[in-house]
Design a protein around this motif. Structure first.
Motif, PDB file in Angstrom:
ATOM      1  N   UNK A  74       6.716   2.483  -7.398  1.00  0.00           N
ATOM      2  CA  UNK A  74       5.737   1.501  -7.863  1.00  0.00           C
ATOM      3  C   UNK A  74       4.403   1.869  -7.242  1.00  0.00           C
ATOM      4  N   UNK A  75       3.370   1.978  -8.072  1.00  0.00           N
ATOM      5  CA  UNK A  75       2.054   2.428  -7.628  1.00  0.00           C
ATOM      6  C   UNK A  75       1.121   1.234  -7.503  1.00  0.00           C
ATOM      7  N   UNK A  76       0.505   1.127  -6.332  1.00  0.00           N
ATOM      8  CA  UNK A  76      -0.429   0.037  -6.044  1.00  0.00           C
ATOM      9  C   UNK A  76      -1.779   0.665  -5.724  1.00  0.00           C
ATOM     10  N   UNK A  77      -2.829   0.268  -6.455  1.00  0.00           N
ATOM     11  CA  UNK A  77      -4.146   0.810  -6.188  1.00  0.00           C
ATOM     12  C   UNK A  77      -4.871  -0.041  -5.149  1.00  0.00           C
ATOM     13  N   UNK A  78      -6.101   0.348  -4.861  1.00  0.00           N
ATOM     14  CA  UNK A  78      -6.864  -0.337  -3.822  1.00  0.00           C
ATOM     15  C   UNK A  78      -7.095  -1.798  -4.177  1.00  0.00           C
ATOM     16  N   UNK A  79      -7.412  -2.043  -5.455  1.00  0.00           N
ATOM     17  CA  UNK A  79      -7.668  -3.415  -5.867  1.00  0.00           C
ATOM     18  C   UNK A  79      -6.380  -4.237  -5.960  1.00  0.00           C
ATOM     19  N   UNK A  80      -5.226  -3.556  -6.098  1.00  0.00           N
ATOM     20  CA  UNK A  80      -3.969  -4.278  -6.180  1.00  0.00           C
ATOM     21  C   UNK A  80      -3.395  -4.673  -4.841  1.00  0.00           C
ATOM     22  N   UNK A  81      -4.045  -4.280  -3.750  1.00  0.00           N
ATOM     23  CA  UNK A  81      -3.581  -4.675  -2.419  1.00  0.00           C
ATOM     24  C   UNK A  81      -2.919  -3.566  -1.643  1.00  0.00           C
ATOM     25  N   UNK A  91       4.208  -0.548   4.476  1.00  0.00           N
ATOM     26  CA  UNK A  91       4.969  -0.309   3.249  1.00  0.00           C
ATOM     27  C   UNK A  91       4.316   0.821   2.461  1.00  0.00           C
ATOM     28  N   UNK A  92       5.148   1.730   1.928  1.00  0.00           N
ATOM     29  CA  UNK A  92       4.678   2.786   1.055  1.00  0.00           C
ATOM     30  C   UNK A  92       3.956   3.900   1.809  1.00  0.00           C
ATOM     31  N   UNK A  93       3.361   4.814   1.038  1.00  0.00           N
ATOM     32  CA  UNK A  93       2.567   5.918   1.561  1.00  0.00           C
ATOM     33  C   UNK A  93       1.516   6.290   0.523  1.00  0.00           C
ATOM     34  N   UNK A  98      -0.521  11.904   4.074  1.00  0.00           N
ATOM     35  CA  UNK A  98       0.779  12.067   4.720  1.00  0.00           C
ATOM     36  C   UNK A  98       1.507  10.739   4.848  1.00  0.00           C
ATOM     37  N   UNK A  99       0.789   9.691   5.174  1.00  0.00           N
ATOM     38  CA  UNK A  99       1.406   8.367   5.295  1.00  0.00           C
ATOM     39  C   UNK A  99       0.377   7.302   4.931  1.00  0.00           C
ATOM     40  N   UNK A 100      -0.538   7.014   5.862  1.00  0.00           N
ATOM     41  CA  UNK A 100      -1.573   6.020   5.597  1.00  0.00           C
ATOM     42  C   UNK A 100      -2.505   6.506   4.490  1.00  0.00           C
ATOM     43  N   UNK A 101      -2.866   5.645   3.518  1.00  0.00           N
ATOM     44  CA  UNK A 101      -3.785   6.074   2.462  1.00  0.00           C
ATOM     45  C   UNK A 101      -5.186   6.344   3.007  1.00  0.00           C
ATOM     46  N   UNK A 216       2.072   4.460  -2.876  1.00  0.00           N
ATOM     47  CA  UNK A 216       3.321   4.698  -3.592  1.00  0.00           C
ATOM     48  C   UNK A 216       4.469   4.014  -2.853  1.00  0.00           C
ATOM     49  N   UNK A 217       5.060   3.012  -3.494  1.00  0.00           N
ATOM     50  CA  UNK A 217       6.191   2.277  -2.932  1.00  0.00           C
ATOM     51  C   UNK A 217       7.492   2.800  -3.518  1.00  0.00           C
ATOM     52  N   UNK A 218       8.490   2.986  -2.685  1.00  0.00           N
ATOM     53  CA  UNK A 218       9.812   3.286  -3.207  1.00  0.00           C
ATOM     54  C   UNK A 218      10.385   2.042  -3.884  1.00  0.00           C
ATOM     55  N   UNK A 219      11.421   2.238  -4.678  1.00  0.00           N
ATOM     56  CA  UNK A 219      12.019   1.103  -5.370  1.00  0.00           C
ATOM     57  C   UNK A 219      12.603   0.108  -4.372  1.00  0.00           C
ATOM     58  N   UNK A 220      13.115   0.600  -3.252  1.00  0.00           N
ATOM     59  CA  UNK A 220      13.671  -0.296  -2.236  1.00  0.00           C
ATOM     60  C   UNK A 220      12.565  -1.139  -1.597  1.00  0.00           C
TER      61      UNK A 220
END
Length: 426
Positions: A74-81, A91-93, A98-101, A216-220
């Protein structure tokens, strides 16, 4: 009952005091709680503050992300939080980091002449370049020392290997080696081609950078956020309309279907269950109802450790499934490395399964020794997490119509430690 508890683990190495203080401020409030103080409190709120009653409110942030079937994420942009999810629980990467956006921060640093405020990726690249240059300098010095020793031997002179006649050391050591000015200049952030040279006036202001990075969030992770914390809304990639919980439940399971399973039987109608269930709703595609679906198996492990207070991240870098952090990647290194080992309650289910779960069959001792040695070298404790998959013959397929099926899985943990004779003689 888990074998590990984050509250009784010793603290790892800390970074600098100022950096640690800044991290404590940024990552102070994990989800779902976010403290909000009104910027302009009313006279009543100021009066209450004088008597010890704070005007701070507890809010539950809500973010939006788009499901991507190609990457099973699941992809979250800057405006999406995106930054809210990272700073409130790691959560996510970042898809470009590498990790932090931090892609935008790296691009901004590249435009700066001084190159200050390096991100974690830039610090790592600089450190690797310095280590490579040190090895080259050391190899060059060792070759020169060997040639000097051969000449001295032919002339009958006595020299100290690796030392000049005045007693100075020729071969550099890792403790005393310093990068030269030319090496530091090569490691400096590059100057953009459109930047004006020194003494030359620019044509105007630089074009503002657009943040192209997504979280980028994994499904879990996505299902944990939307089902347990109610902090995420997943949008359809086609219509960008919010998906209902039953649709997400089927979509996340369908993402792991093998390619040859194109035609699926219709999903059975849900039956009453003593645990809370999801109300029936039309699904975008019928799901293959099996207890050994990879999404369900991996989510049970993720939920298990997240509910115990651990920060769970992907562990592919160390050849494992998950890594467990006590507070988060910016505070400590991961303390535990998790290998998920599915165990079928009924062996017949494994024979008829369309999924090929990793570590579902007995692994070799050489593989286990390799994984254990890799994680022991980086001071991580290896844990084999066994997930018992319920038998289809014992439970009705209707149980799989909702997350109530998670109650039928069980988790067992086996901690492994590598025996090192020189360190464990006692």
């Amino acid at each position: 009952m888990s074998l590990i508890n984050p509250s009784n683990r010793s603290k790892g190495p800390h970074k600098g005091f100022s950096k640690r203080t800044e991290n404590n401020r940024i990552y102070a409030h994990p989800l779902p709680l976010v403290l909000f103080t009104p910027p302009d409190p009313s006279p009543l709120q100021r009066a209450l503050g004088l008597v010890g009653i704070s005007s701070t409110q507890v809010l539950n942030p809500h973010c939006e992300g788009v499901f991507d079937a190609a990457t099973r994420s699941v992809w979250v942009d800057k405006h999406g939080g995106a930054m809210v999810l990272w700073q409130r629980g790691f959560f996510g990467k970042g898809d470009l980091s590498r990790s932090e956006p931090s892609w935008l921060a790296r691009q901004i640093n590249a435009r700066k002449m001084a190159g200050k405020g390096l991100t974690s990726e830039e610090v790592t690249a600089k450190r690797r370049a310095e280590r490579k240059q040190f090895k080259l300098d050391r190899a060059r010095a060792m070759a020169a020392a060997a040639a000097e020793a051969e000449v001295a031997f032919a002339e009958g002179r006595v020299v100290s290997p690796g030392y000049a006649p005045d007693g100075t050391r020729i071969i550099p050591s890792a403790a005393t080696w310093k990068p030269s000015l030319s090496t530091a200049a090569e490691q400096a952030p590059p100057t953009p081609d459109d930047a004006p040279e020194e003494g030359e006036e620019g044509d105007g202001e630089e074009e503002p950078l657009e943040d192209l990075e997504h979280l980028q969030l994994t499904l879990q992770e996505a299902f944990f956020l939307l089902w347990n914390l109610d902090c995420l809304t997943v949008l359809s990639p086609d219509t960008h309309e919010p998906l209902t919980l039953p649709q997400i439940w089927d979509t996340f399971q369908n993402a792991h279907h093998p390619p040859h399973l194109s035609a699926l039987p219709p999903a059975p109608s849900p039956s009453p269950s003593p645990l809370p269930s999801i109300p029936p709703s039309p699904s975008p595609a019928p799901a293959l109802r099996r207890f050994d679906n990879p999404f369900l198996v991996n989510y049970v492990v993720y939920h298990h450790y997240r509910s115990l207070g651990w920060v769970v991240k992907n562990g592919i870098k160390f050849c494992v499934d998950y890594l467990l952090y006590k507070r988060g990647p910016v505070f400590h290194h991961a303390e535990f490395a998790i290998v998920v080992c599915p165990v079928y309650e009924d062996p017949a289910d494994q024979a008829s399964s369309p999924f090929e779960l990793q570590n579902a069959t007995p692994f070799t001792w050489s593989w286990l020794s390799t994984i254990n040695r890799v994680n022991s070298q980086v001071q991580k404790t290896l844990i084999l997490t066994y997930i018992t998959i319920p038998a289809h013959s014992r439970l009705s397929p209707d149980v799989l119509s909702s997350p109530a099926c998670f109650a039928h899985y069980s988790v067992r943990e086996v901690v492994l430690r590598r025996f090192i004779p020189t360190r464990m003689r006692d």
